[in-house]
Design a protein around this motif. Sequence first.
Motif, mmCIF file in Angstrom:
data_model
loop_
_atom_site.group_PDB
_atom_site.id
_atom_site.type_symbol
_atom_site.label_atom_id
_atom_site.label_comp_id
_atom_site.label_asym_id
_atom_site.label_seq_id
_atom_site.Cartn_x
_atom_site.Cartn_y
_atom_site.Cartn_z
ATOM 1 N N ARG A 17 64.268 2.912 -38.890
ATOM 2 C CA ARG A 17 64.071 3.855 -39.996
ATOM 3 C C ARG A 17 63.233 5.034 -39.549
ATOM 4 O O ARG A 17 63.512 6.184 -39.879
ATOM 5 C CB ARG A 17 63.370 3.153 -41.165
ATOM 6 C CG ARG A 17 64.266 2.290 -42.014
ATOM 7 C CD ARG A 17 63.490 1.727 -43.203
ATOM 8 N NE ARG A 17 63.098 2.777 -44.141
ATOM 9 C CZ ARG A 17 63.736 3.043 -45.257
ATOM 10 N NH1 ARG A 17 64.794 2.344 -45.580
ATOM 11 N NH2 ARG A 17 63.335 4.005 -46.053
ATOM 12 N N GLY A 67 82.299 9.459 -40.539
ATOM 13 C CA GLY A 67 81.192 9.276 -39.601
ATOM 14 C C GLY A 67 81.154 10.339 -38.532
ATOM 15 O O GLY A 67 80.106 10.897 -38.219
ATOM 16 N N ILE A 75 71.192 11.683 -49.028
ATOM 17 C CA ILE A 75 72.021 10.617 -48.470
ATOM 18 C C ILE A 75 71.178 9.630 -47.678
ATOM 19 O O ILE A 75 71.305 8.427 -47.812
ATOM 20 C CB ILE A 75 73.114 11.217 -47.557
ATOM 21 C CG1 ILE A 75 74.157 11.947 -48.404
ATOM 22 C CG2 ILE A 75 73.771 10.129 -46.729
ATOM 23 C CD1 ILE A 75 75.231 12.627 -47.592
ATOM 24 N N MET A 76 70.294 10.173 -46.869
ATOM 25 C CA MET A 76 69.513 9.285 -46.011
ATOM 26 C C MET A 76 68.411 8.564 -46.765
ATOM 27 O O MET A 76 68.029 7.468 -46.407
ATOM 28 C CB MET A 76 68.936 10.076 -44.854
ATOM 29 C CG MET A 76 70.005 10.671 -43.970
ATOM 30 S SD MET A 76 69.576 10.531 -42.248
ATOM 31 C CE MET A 76 69.202 8.803 -42.092
ATOM 32 N N PHE A 104 80.077 13.607 -40.152
ATOM 33 C CA PHE A 104 78.683 13.514 -40.568
ATOM 34 C C PHE A 104 77.728 13.736 -39.406
ATOM 35 O O PHE A 104 76.702 14.406 -39.521
ATOM 36 C CB PHE A 104 78.455 12.143 -41.196
ATOM 37 C CG PHE A 104 77.082 11.932 -41.737
ATOM 38 C CD1 PHE A 104 76.722 12.439 -42.970
ATOM 39 C CD2 PHE A 104 76.140 11.207 -41.016
ATOM 40 C CE1 PHE A 104 75.453 12.236 -43.480
ATOM 41 C CE2 PHE A 104 74.870 11.008 -41.522
ATOM 42 C CZ PHE A 104 74.525 11.524 -42.746
ATOM 43 N N ALA A 146 72.925 5.552 -41.112
ATOM 44 C CA ALA A 146 72.401 6.640 -41.922
ATOM 45 C C ALA A 146 72.826 6.523 -43.376
ATOM 46 O O ALA A 146 72.083 6.849 -44.283
ATOM 47 C CB ALA A 146 72.829 7.979 -41.340
ATOM 48 N N ASN A 147 74.034 6.044 -43.591
ATOM 49 C CA ASN A 147 74.566 6.001 -44.948
ATOM 50 C C ASN A 147 74.581 4.607 -45.534
ATOM 51 O O ASN A 147 75.361 4.315 -46.438
ATOM 52 C CB ASN A 147 75.984 6.573 -44.972
ATOM 53 C CG ASN A 147 75.983 8.046 -44.691
ATOM 54 O OD1 ASN A 147 75.304 8.510 -43.791
ATOM 55 N ND2 ASN A 147 76.720 8.795 -45.494
ATOM 56 N N MET A 170 65.312 7.222 -37.268
ATOM 57 C CA MET A 170 66.312 7.974 -38.040
ATOM 58 C C MET A 170 65.688 9.202 -38.702
ATOM 59 O O MET A 170 66.255 10.286 -38.689
ATOM 60 C CB MET A 170 66.891 7.066 -39.124
ATOM 61 C CG MET A 170 67.854 6.037 -38.614
ATOM 62 S SD MET A 170 69.424 6.774 -38.112
ATOM 63 C CE MET A 170 69.977 5.576 -36.913
ATOM 64 N N PHE A 182 76.449 5.782 -35.809
ATOM 65 C CA PHE A 182 75.341 6.387 -36.549
ATOM 66 C C PHE A 182 75.564 6.318 -38.050
ATOM 67 O O PHE A 182 74.649 6.051 -38.831
ATOM 68 C CB PHE A 182 75.200 7.831 -36.099
ATOM 69 C CG PHE A 182 74.057 8.562 -36.719
ATOM 70 C CD1 PHE A 182 72.770 8.394 -36.240
ATOM 71 C CD2 PHE A 182 74.255 9.428 -37.777
ATOM 72 C CE1 PHE A 182 71.701 9.068 -36.809
ATOM 73 C CE2 PHE A 182 73.195 10.105 -38.356
ATOM 74 C CZ PHE A 182 71.925 9.923 -37.860
ATOM 75 N N TYR A 183 76.804 6.549 -38.426
ATOM 76 C CA TYR A 183 77.113 6.643 -39.853
ATOM 77 C C TYR A 183 76.718 5.392 -40.619
ATOM 78 O O TYR A 183 76.165 5.468 -41.716
ATOM 79 C CB TYR A 183 78.602 6.890 -40.034
ATOM 80 C CG TYR A 183 78.979 7.083 -41.468
ATOM 81 C CD1 TYR A 183 78.814 8.303 -42.096
ATOM 82 C CD2 TYR A 183 79.489 6.032 -42.217
ATOM 83 C CE1 TYR A 183 79.152 8.483 -43.424
ATOM 84 C CE2 TYR A 183 79.827 6.200 -43.547
ATOM 85 C CZ TYR A 183 79.654 7.426 -44.138
ATOM 86 O OH TYR A 183 79.980 7.582 -45.446
ATOM 87 N N TYR A 184 77.006 4.244 -40.016
ATOM 88 C CA TYR A 184 76.744 3.008 -40.741
ATOM 89 C C TYR A 184 75.260 2.804 -40.989
ATOM 90 O O TYR A 184 74.865 2.151 -41.948
ATOM 91 C CB TYR A 184 77.329 1.814 -39.995
ATOM 92 C CG TYR A 184 78.821 1.767 -40.101
ATOM 93 C CD1 TYR A 184 79.426 1.324 -41.259
ATOM 94 C CD2 TYR A 184 79.627 2.187 -39.069
ATOM 95 C CE1 TYR A 184 80.795 1.294 -41.383
ATOM 96 C CE2 TYR A 184 81.002 2.162 -39.180
ATOM 97 C CZ TYR A 184 81.580 1.709 -40.336
ATOM 98 O OH TYR A 184 82.938 1.689 -40.458
ATOM 99 N N LYS A 207 72.793 3.004 -47.580
ATOM 100 C CA LYS A 207 72.613 2.898 -49.031
ATOM 101 C C LYS A 207 73.850 3.400 -49.779
ATOM 102 O O LYS A 207 74.291 2.799 -50.753
ATOM 103 C CB LYS A 207 71.394 3.706 -49.467
ATOM 104 C CG LYS A 207 70.074 3.137 -48.964
ATOM 105 C CD LYS A 207 69.125 2.796 -50.120
ATOM 106 C CE LYS A 207 67.807 2.247 -49.603
ATOM 107 N NZ LYS A 207 66.908 3.351 -49.183
ATOM 108 N N ILE A 208 74.402 4.508 -49.309
ATOM 109 C CA ILE A 208 75.575 5.069 -49.971
ATOM 110 C C ILE A 208 76.760 4.106 -49.860
ATOM 111 O O ILE A 208 77.550 3.962 -50.800
ATOM 112 C CB ILE A 208 75.953 6.422 -49.325
ATOM 113 C CG1 ILE A 208 74.782 7.399 -49.390
ATOM 114 C CG2 ILE A 208 77.191 7.005 -49.980
ATOM 115 C CD1 ILE A 208 74.576 8.033 -50.725
#
Lengths: 220, 220
Positions: free
Chosen positions: A105, B159, B111-112, B162, A166-167, A108, A162-164, A169-170
């Motif tokens: 965290r 991804g 988003i983060m 992003f 960073a996002n 990031m 990275f996407y999994y 929560k979304i």
Amino acid sequence: MNDDTTQERILQAAGEQFASQGYDQATIRGICQQAGVNLAAVNYYFGDKERLYIEAVKHARRLREKQAPLPAWTESTPPQEKLAQFVLTLLQRMLCEPGDPWQTRLIMREIMEPTKACEEMVHEAFQPFFQILNDILSEMMPSGTATHVIHQWALSVIGQCFYYRANAKILTMLIEEEELRSEFSIDQLSAHITNVILRGLGYCPPLSSETPVAAMRRGR
Amino acid sequence: MNDDTTQERILQAAGEQFASQGYDQATIRGICQQAGVNLAAVNYYFGDKERLYIEAVKHARRLREKQAPLPAWTESTPPQEKLAQFVLTLLQRMLCEPGDPWQTRLIMREIMEPTKACEEMVHEAFQPFFQILNDILSEMMPSGTATHVIHQWALSVIGQCFYYRANAKILTMLIEEEELRSEFSIDQLSAHITNVILRGLGYCPPLSSETPVAAMRRGR
DNA sequence: TCGCAATTAAAACGTGCGTTTAAAACGATT
DNA sequence: AATCGTTTTAAACGCACGTTTTAATTGCGA
């Protein structure tokens, strides 16, 4: 080295607090309380809040790297296997399983909003890691492929991983909880991402994302 | 509707300040000064800082959506073309060219580190957008493909896009400025990303990322 | 023109924070 | 045991911020 000095306890507490609350909302008072040290200790050992933050980030990165190292490869390791293991390691570092992912965290946050702590991180960790990936990919592409093309493929690998993180929560709002639990484990994601790249590069495992790469991994 | 009311000027200033400084570092005093209104106006119109922030995020999303809409498709538009245009639109929204990307910065923060402002954003924008992408992809995959596989491919698309936004600062440290300028334009990235997915799905344009999709886009 | 509500303005309040200070406690060395 | 550098402690300072209050100004219908 010593693990229970005042400095170390502050670093640990600061890492957790900065990660969960952010730089501004984390307070020196809160950090010191969690560390069980006096308020003035931060000033004594680190000077001020900003320098404490920078050291906490470095500390987090060192920890994280030890927890999920890249496997050792021989000269005969095929690049497909290296790619699969690279993706798996990257996902493990990012998703930080098991345990509390406070180190990631923190990292990031630093990636999205770089401060002075960023430079060390990039040079010590990201640059070499990026280079390893580029080397793997260039083994798999026609010799003479332009550098920027290799770079773009490398970023396609990193971007998906990275996407999994960073996002995260979304994602829970876009995809049902049950599906996330049963189909989006680190191993499954790693297999899918490797698959996308392998097929994109002309290696052609079947479309269904699971079996082939998982099998490849079992064979290491 | 009216564009120069006190409320609108506060929203605009708040958006820019929250985007560039973050929630904590942005001050009500600074926002009101930039908007040219009195300090107490925020309390009068929005109640407190948090509700101002939420409204600023909604405002940013509405603005951004108008600036880069998806093209209208007919029933005969081939899915490859839809995919290419989807990727291009997504990149345009994220990289926010031309002009100052403060709207996207604000959305990225949300988003983060989702706050209360997030839910509206997901339901009004992300959910429908994600659904469109899933529909395009399922057209391109064998009928009967499992939902989670489609989802994974969709996330591979998002991804990659992003990443270029989230890691913009880091990218400048990994790749030379000259290469970034000449080889990483929105059009080039869009072409590459579309290419990765098309090839991954079994449509096979040549490996070099530029020409085929760019050509496809010219033909719209 | 008066009166009333909506809006803007200026000033102050209270609080929580980073930081500093100055003294106390500690520990090794002689 | 005395000394001196290091570390810990408790208390205070000063400042910037979110918020509130109270008064002034404006706009408008009767």
